[in-house]
Design an enzyme around this catalytic site. Sequence first.
Site, PDB file in Angstrom:
ATOM      1  N   GLU A   1      30.770  36.236  37.541  1.00  0.00           N
ATOM      2  CA  GLU A   1      31.778  36.859  36.540  1.00  0.00           C
ATOM      3  C   GLU A   1      31.603  38.583  36.361  1.00  0.00           C
ATOM      4  O   GLU A   1      31.749  39.156  35.245  1.00  0.00           O
ATOM      5  CB  GLU A   1      31.154  36.388  35.324  1.00  0.00           C
ATOM      6  CG  GLU A   1      30.979  34.843  35.019  1.00  0.00           C
ATOM      7  CD  GLU A   1      31.149  34.343  33.543  1.00  0.00           C
ATOM      8  OE1 GLU A   1      31.527  35.022  32.637  1.00  0.00           O
ATOM      9  OE2 GLU A   1      30.773  33.018  33.872  1.00  0.00           O
TER      10      GLU A   1
HETATM   11  C1  LIG Z   1      26.610  30.254  42.025  1.00  0.00           C
HETATM   12  C2  LIG Z   1      27.840  30.858  42.196  1.00  0.00           C
HETATM   13  C3  LIG Z   1      29.068  30.259  41.401  1.00  0.00           C
HETATM   14  C4  LIG Z   1      30.313  31.068  41.318  1.00  0.00           C
HETATM   15  N1  LIG Z   1      31.381  30.402  40.669  1.00  0.00           N
HETATM   16  C5  LIG Z   1      32.535  30.954  40.557  1.00  0.00           C
HETATM   17  C6  LIG Z   1      33.645  30.331  39.986  1.00  0.00           C
HETATM   18  O1  LIG Z   1      33.209  29.151  39.041  1.00  0.00           O
HETATM   19  N2  LIG Z   1      34.728  30.844  39.966  1.00  0.00           N
HETATM   20  C7  LIG Z   1      34.991  32.098  40.796  1.00  0.00           C
HETATM   21  O2  LIG Z   1      36.357  32.399  41.040  1.00  0.00           O
HETATM   22  N3  LIG Z   1      34.064  32.621  41.453  1.00  0.00           N
HETATM   23  C8  LIG Z   1      32.844  32.034  41.247  1.00  0.00           C
HETATM   24  N4  LIG Z   1      31.863  32.691  42.171  1.00  0.00           N
HETATM   25  C9  LIG Z   1      31.891  34.004  42.914  1.00  0.00           C
HETATM   26  C10 LIG Z   1      31.524  35.239  42.294  1.00  0.00           C
HETATM   27  O3  LIG Z   1      32.324  35.410  41.329  1.00  0.00           O
HETATM   28  C11 LIG Z   1      31.442  36.148  43.412  1.00  0.00           C
HETATM   29  O4  LIG Z   1      30.258  35.877  44.365  1.00  0.00           O
HETATM   30  C12 LIG Z   1      31.581  37.724  42.842  1.00  0.00           C
HETATM   31  O5  LIG Z   1      32.478  38.143  42.167  1.00  0.00           O
HETATM   32  C13 LIG Z   1      31.177  38.726  43.925  1.00  0.00           C
HETATM   33  O6  LIG Z   1      31.799  38.377  44.947  1.00  0.00           O
HETATM   34  P1  LIG Z   1      31.161  38.615  46.548  1.00  0.00           P
HETATM   35  O7  LIG Z   1      30.162  37.565  46.278  1.00  0.00           O
HETATM   36  O8  LIG Z   1      32.343  38.278  47.372  1.00  0.00           O
HETATM   37  O9  LIG Z   1      30.574  40.117  46.680  1.00  0.00           O
HETATM   38  P2  LIG Z   1      31.415  41.245  47.154  1.00  0.00           P
HETATM   39  O10 LIG Z   1      32.500  41.635  46.214  1.00  0.00           O
HETATM   40  O11 LIG Z   1      31.472  41.204  48.563  1.00  0.00           O
HETATM   41  O12 LIG Z   1      30.139  42.263  46.888  1.00  0.00           O
HETATM   42  C14 LIG Z   1      28.947  42.456  47.491  1.00  0.00           C
HETATM   43  C15 LIG Z   1      28.185  43.619  46.939  1.00  0.00           C
HETATM   44  O13 LIG Z   1      28.995  44.913  46.968  1.00  0.00           O
HETATM   45  C16 LIG Z   1      29.037  45.410  45.754  1.00  0.00           C
HETATM   46  N5  LIG Z   1      30.413  46.004  45.643  1.00  0.00           N
HETATM   47  C17 LIG Z   1      31.574  45.388  45.906  1.00  0.00           C
HETATM   48  N6  LIG Z   1      32.596  46.351  45.634  1.00  0.00           N
HETATM   49  C18 LIG Z   1      31.818  47.367  45.115  1.00  0.00           C
HETATM   50  C19 LIG Z   1      32.220  48.700  44.493  1.00  0.00           C
HETATM   51  N7  LIG Z   1      33.546  48.929  44.476  1.00  0.00           N
HETATM   52  N8  LIG Z   1      31.403  49.585  44.199  1.00  0.00           N
HETATM   53  C20 LIG Z   1      29.944  49.107  44.089  1.00  0.00           C
HETATM   54  N9  LIG Z   1      29.409  48.167  44.521  1.00  0.00           N
HETATM   55  C21 LIG Z   1      30.355  47.355  44.913  1.00  0.00           C
HETATM   56  C22 LIG Z   1      29.030  44.053  44.866  1.00  0.00           C
HETATM   57  O14 LIG Z   1      28.528  44.496  43.564  1.00  0.00           O
HETATM   58  C23 LIG Z   1      27.909  43.373  45.587  1.00  0.00           C
HETATM   59  O15 LIG Z   1      26.733  43.821  45.372  1.00  0.00           O
HETATM   60  C24 LIG Z   1      30.679  32.086  42.248  1.00  0.00           C
HETATM   61  C25 LIG Z   1      29.577  32.655  42.877  1.00  0.00           C
HETATM   62  C26 LIG Z   1      28.265  32.081  42.828  1.00  0.00           C
HETATM   63  C27 LIG Z   1      27.290  32.455  43.907  1.00  0.00           C
END
Ligand SMILES: Cc1cc2nc3c(=O)[nH]c(=O)nc-3n(C[C@H](O)[C@H](O)[C@H](O)COP(=O)(O)OP(=O)(O)OC[C@H]3O[C@@H](n4cnc5c(N)ncnc54)[C@H](O)[C@@H]3O)c2cc1C
Length: 594
Positions: free
Chosen positions: A402
């Site tokens: 979220e």
């Molecule tokens: C168990 C689980 C359930 C989930 N359920 C849903 C769901 O129901 N629906 C849905 O749509 N998604 C869902 N997600 C996805 C979740 O919302 C994403 O994992 C989350 O938004 C982060 O995206 P990412 O994992 O690709 O990380 P990334 O975006 O790749 O980020 C990696 C790291 O870089 C940091 N980062 C990225 N950009 C920046 C920036 N500009 N400045 C500083 N730091 C940055 C992030 O904070 C993080 O620490 C789920 C994920 C999990 C693990």
Amino acid sequence: MSQQKSEKNTFPSVAGNFFYGEIDENTVFPFPSFSEEQKEMAKAMTDAVCKFAADSIDAAKMDEEAKIPAEVITGLGELGLCGLAVEEEYGGMALDYTLYARVFQEMAGIDGSTATMLGAHQSIGYRALINEGTPEQKAKWLPDLASGKRLASFCLTEPGSGSDAYSIKTKAVDNGDGTYTITGQKLWITNGGSADFYSVYCKTDHEENGKTVEKITCFAVVKGEPGSEGLSFGEKENKMGIRASETRAVYFDKVVVPKENILGELGKGFKVAMNVLNSGRLSLGSGCVGGMKAILKLATEHAAGRKQFDRPIAEFGLIQEKLTDMAATIYSLESTVYMTTGLMDRGMGDYQLESAICKVYGSESLWKVVDTGLQIAAGNGYMREYPYERIMRDSRINLIFEGTNEILRVFTALAGIRGPSESLKELGKISDVSSVLSDPIKSVGVLTDFAKSRFSKMMVTRALTKAHASLEEEANYFSGMLSGFAIQVENTLIKYGKDIIGNEFPQGRIANMTIELYVMLALLSRTTSILNSSDVDQKKKDYVSKMCKLAFHDSRRRFVSNLKGMTKNKDKMIKEISEMVVDNGGYGLDIIDY
Ligand SMILES: Cc1cc2nc3c(=O)[nH]c(=O)nc-3n(C[C@H](O)[C@H](O)[C@H](O)COP(=O)(O)OP(=O)(O)OC[C@H]3O[C@@H](n4cnc5c(N)ncnc54)[C@H](O)[C@@H]3O)c2cc1C
């Protein structure tokens, strides 16, 4: 009691006003308490949840088997837990934000997986239908969703698009015959597979000034409806925590939906998603209160019962420090979350900052409290026989989904400074501040207004006249911090101009200060209401007064450290070391060589 906005009663964001150094005390005092009707309803629902959980929810077994039994979902539906915010005409409980949060808190204190399933279902899964749905759409889908007969999922994340949500690739092509064809894939979707209703965010093409541009639109894709044959799912993910909740990839291979399945306006889906997440973050924050209360109960029982050196460990100073810190942190978060829900129920129209604060502060507080609780239980805490390690695994996700806490900090800072940056636009038109001073006649109007508002911020007045007399010291500190914050926001804007957008070090500090100010305000407001109440006994008043002071001063310390960091910091060095780490592909040193 419902979450329908009262148009005549809206007032601006409390945290948003911090950026102007302003606070309208009448909005935050008295602390929004539960009405008698709300109390009765909350008690009835939380009792029912606890009874159901005692009979039917075995969190350890569900974690072990990585599955929530169908009868649990059916039972939760029968209790009304699948339609908490849905209007009564569609079979829901029509709870306001406060009651919704309180019931959700109870569930999260019992089991993280079940709370995640329920949150994904209603806090975000079909929330777009509640917020944006037409009466026809609501009548068609809401009753089954509210009863739990059908589950919902929120589908935004993709393999190439996590935090950068606007970069999604899933495409919905207009077929020109009143239907759209959706192709693409979504990743890590909670309830993916078992849900029937998918709110899916897709790119759509739009003609603007003779060019085709892509925007985002939200579509309802419903399993079993004609055209949904191309909907399929990946394997169930094998996760660290919330293991019983189902997480899968969701594939759309030429799924055809009628335009009647668009939720909200065509091309306005990004705003739809952001609004959905704003309310989702709030229940996530209240869920963290539930988790923290559960672990403190366990840790307290352990501390009181476990004897070492012939004494209960609860008598040792370093354990007492932990129990106190856990309780004061819960008090802070609970005050923060329920001040927010109360403000929303009173008509605060824009709550994006407040809900982001509840999510960030909630998830980090939960993580800290769970870690502390596990340390009190020590060896027991580490064993799978006890619930601490499961709660720890379940808690970790809250800092990630979220909106990650990093993204939400950036968001809090940038959304907050948008207001004052508008006010400073006039100044921005002049190339820099020194040129303003070198031509004072030309800029006198601008400078006079600017100087006036700045002077008023620098005059540390008592911004909080309504705080309880015994909290006068804290109220005065708050007033000083608020004006210091607003001045710092202006200084930052003047220093960085539009480059603030790419500068996350000051953004992080601004967000941290916003969070601490909001938490401190919630503490002062709630404690004042308790101390002013004739219904609360002196012992409880002493308890909350002490927790308030302790938590306030911790929060103040963090605020001051962030404020100081705005001008005196090691940001340049941090950036350089981080670049060297990346160059090294990691640490890059070995004790043998260096
Ligand atoms: C168990 C689980 C359930 C989930 N359920 C849903 C769901 O129901 N629906 C849905 O749509 N998604 C869902 N997600 C996805 C979740 O919302 C994403 O994992 C989350 O938004 C982060 O995206 P990412 O994992 O690709 O990380 P990334 O975006 O790749 O980020 C990696 C790291 O870089 C940091 N980062 C990225 N950009 C920046 C920036 N500009 N400045 C500083 N730091 C940055 C992030 O904070 C993080 O620490 C789920 C994920 C999990 C693990």
